[in-house]
Design a protein around this motif. Structure first.
Motif: not given
Length: 321
Positions: A202-206, A260-268
């Motif tokens: 996913x590109x971003x996480x809200x 920690x999870x390894x997520x590299x997308x954007x935070x919204x």
């Protein structure tokens, strides 16, 4: 010097052993040599049923009780079902505390929550802040139930002289947490969301709210150690805080979980969703003076919790008892 070392051969009842807190307490007590531990699932014993609770205490006659059983949830669950949170927790506490008193339980620890303190309490929050201001409205029903538990413990001490105590943990996390997408607290909710986002690219996480509220997080294994320490070293009517003495903004917490999870997308950040209390940092001077301090760093604790979460996913759907 300890007030009185707990008899580890005496019968000890861990109420709520299938939950995050009760599970950690059960593991720790077993590890340090308690050899007569009693538990019941909610299917085996509905703590909201006074007759069932009375029968259980009459038959089992525990000497020590850790009351970790509660109906718990995050902001959304508390806001949506306030009557359930108030009613269920009041009944659990009333039934267990009164039955313990009737059946000669000599030591009891009631576990509450830092949400008992006023929304705008002076930071860090001291134990004497209780009942000095308005509560956070998103979880006031749960908080009122927990405040009632504290006062119930105090009343039993005052009327009968029982050595019952109350402890107020800060925000907890660790293996055994509730990762339900609707009912979870902020930290397991973030772990689940970022893990799912990382796996699908996913590109971003809200994230709910502005990301500015500050929160303190205690690993549940540290709390389990604190339970034994308090039962042996604390005997006062006032509740005692259990925390780490440090906090961080939700934005930084989300960034740490993503790392920690390894997520590299954007935070919204969805600013239309509630933030809750602006800050909730506990003053832990009292418990530090008794010789207890948290030992598990947030990074280490989160890494362990994430490994546990992935192991559970690999084994099958996450369920709670």
């Amino acid at each position: 010097m300890a007030l009185s070392t707990l008899d580890r051969s005496a019968r000890t009842y861990i109420a709520g052993h299938r939950g995050l807190v009760g599970g950690a307490v059960l593991r720790h007590f077993a590890r340090i040599g308690f050899d007569d531990l009693v538990t019941r699932t909610s299917a085996e014993l509905d703590l909201r049923d006074p007759v069932a609770v009375e029968t259980f205490f009459a038959e089992q006659q525990p000497a020590t009780v850790v009351l970790a059983a509660a109906k718990v949830g995050g902001i959304m669950a508390n806001s949506t079902y306030p009557a359930d949170f108030l009613s269920d927790n009041l009944r659990i506490q009333l039934n267990v505390l009164d039955a313990a008193a009737r059946h000669g339980v000599t030591k009891l620890l009631f576990l509450g929550s830092s949400c008992i303190y006023p929304k705008y309490a002076e930071q860090p929050i001291r134990e004497d802040s209780l009942l000095t201001g308005l509560l956070e409205p998103t979880n006031d029903a749960y908080a009122i139930a927990k405040i009632a538990g504290v006062l119930h413990v105090q009343a039993l001490r005052r009327q009968y002289g029982f050595h019952y105590i109350s402890a107020m943990p800060t925000n907890l996390y660790g293996p055994g947490d509730n990762f339900d997408p609707v009912g979870s607290h902020v930290l397991p909710g973030l772990i689940r969301r970022f893990d799912e986002a990382a796996r699908v690219g996913a590109e971003s996480v809200t994230v709910w709210g502005t990301g500015t509220p500050r929160r303190e997080f205690l690993h549940v294994d540290d709390l389990a150690r604190a339970c034994v320490h308090l039962l042996e070293n604390y005997d006062e009517p006032e509740p005692i805080n259990v925390g780490v003495g440090e906090d961080l903004p939700i934005r930084e917490l989300a960034q740490l979980v993503a790392e920690i999870v390894g997520y590299r997308g954007e935070l919204a950040f969805d600013t239309s969703k509630p933030d809750g209390t602006p800050r909730k940092l506990l003053d832990v001077g009292k418990i530090h003076s008794l010789g207890w301090k948290a030992q598990i760093s947030l990074r280490d604790g989160l890494s362990e919790t994430y490994r546990w979460y992935r192991q559970q996913l690999a084994a099958g759907p996450l369920e709670r008892g």
